[in-house]
Structure formats: structure tokens, C-alpha cells
Design a protein around this motif. Structure first.
Motif: not given
Length: 199
Positions: A57-63, A69-72, A173-181
Motif C-alpha cells: 500500500s505504501g509503495l502504491m501510495a508513493g507512486l 504532485c509532480s508528473i501530471m 489530465v483533469n479527470r485522471w489527476t482528480s481520481w488519482n488524488h
């Protein structure tokens, strides 16, 4: 009370199931002792599985956190064609053995934790384990499979030079990032709950 010495003669030749039954006849506490050892072993096994679920869980949360925070943010600042090409490359590169092992291994450990917890309920810590597994399975696994994977597959078919590519990229970008949060928060909560259960 010790076990009668004469009763030991030839017992090592018994099959294991007969040996336990034989010992139980002459040593009343033998079955209770075996049950205690079994329970301790199950506790250790559950702790190990919980630790592995926490690490995954920690590894996936970090990814997910790095993407949010940065890539998107970096990709959103690029021209649409460049951003699309870069994201397509990322989506191909991430499908490697290490990622696949962690991505699919973690929900397996979560399911094992939840099943073991239901079979061996231990009060408040069990609630943490069930909640942690649920948070990861919903936030980490299902969100990825239902939201992000279809979006990534659709993006893979987009030609960066097409006229409609820019609008598709902005929406992506907008939808992908929102769900990624969301999945970042939920997988972090899963990790925290697993850690809380271990302590």
C-alpha cells in the motif's frame, strides 16, 4: 504431570494424526498446548501478511503521490502533442514485472488479511485490518481498473497531431489527476490502518 516414559516407546513410528490422538489420551493439556501453538503461528502469519499489505500500500501510495504532485503537473504544462506522447510512453513503461508484482500482489495480501481477520477476530485491531483492506481494494485497485485503465487505453489510440487531440488531452489530465488524488489518499489511509493494526 509428565508424560509416562513407557508410553513414548514406538510413538515416533505413528503417523502424525495418530500421534496427536495418542498423546492426547495420556496428556490432557497436550491438545490445548497444540491449539495455543497453532494460534500463535496464525497470529505471526497474519502479522506477516499485514506487513506485506502495508508495504505494498505504501509503495502504491508513493507512486500515486508522485503523479499527483509532480508528473501530471509537469505534463499539463507541455504542448498537448508532447504531453500525450510522454504519457503514452509512461503508460507503456510502467507495465513492467516489478510494478505488476506490487500492483496485483498488494490486493491479494489485502484479501488474505480480511479473510484471516474475519476468521480470527481480535477486537479493534481487526476493524483496522478490515478497513485498511477495503480502502486499498476500492481506492487502489478498483479506481485504477475502472477509471484510469480505460482512460489510459483511450489515450493510447490518440494521435498527438490530430486536431481533437488537444481537447482530449486537457480533459484527460483533469479527470485522471482528480481520481488519482482520491486513490492516493485511500491507499495512504490503507497503509496507516495496517500499521495501526500491527501496533
Amino acid at each position: 504431570m509428565g508424560f509416562p516414559a513407557e508410553k513414548w516407546h514406538g510413538i515416533e513410528d505413528f503417523p502424525r494424526y495418530r500421534r496427536h490422538r495418542y498423546l492426547g489420551k495420556f496428556y490432557p493439556n497436550y491438545k490445548l498446548l497444540n491449539l495455543s501453538v497453532l494460534m500463535i503461528s496464525l497470529d505471526h502469519l497474519l502479522s506477516l501478511i499485514t506487513l506485506l499489505a502495508s508495504l505494498g500500500s505504501g509503495l502504491m501510495a508513493g507512486l500515486f503521490f508522485v503523479f499527483s504532485c509532480s508528473i501530471m503537473k509537469a505534463l499539463a504544462e507541455l504542448r498537448s502533442g508532447v504531453g500525450i506522447t510522454a504519457m503514452q510512453a509512461i503508460n507503456r513503461a510502467i507495465l513492467n514485472p516489478v510494478f505488476v508484482l506490487v500492483f496485483w500482489g498488494t490486493p491479494v495480501f489485502c484479501v488474505l488479511v480480511m479473510i484471516s481477520t474475519f476468521l480470527h477476530w481480535q477486537g479493534p485491531s481487526s476493524i483496522y485490518l478490515i478497513a485498511g483492506g477495503a480502502f486499498y481494494l476500492v481506492g487502489g485497485l478498483l479506481t485504477t481498473l475502472i477509471i484510469h485503465v480505460p482512460m489510459n487505453n483511450a489515450l493510447a489510440t490518440v494521435i498527438p497531431s490530430d486536431p481533437g487531440a488537444a481537447s482530449h488531452w486537457e480533459s484527460y489530465v483533469n479527470r485522471w489527476t482528480s481520481w488519482n488524488h482520491l486513490r492516493t489518499v485511500m491507499t495512504l489511509l490503507a497503509m496507516a490502518l495496517f500499521i495501526a493494526a500491527l501496533y
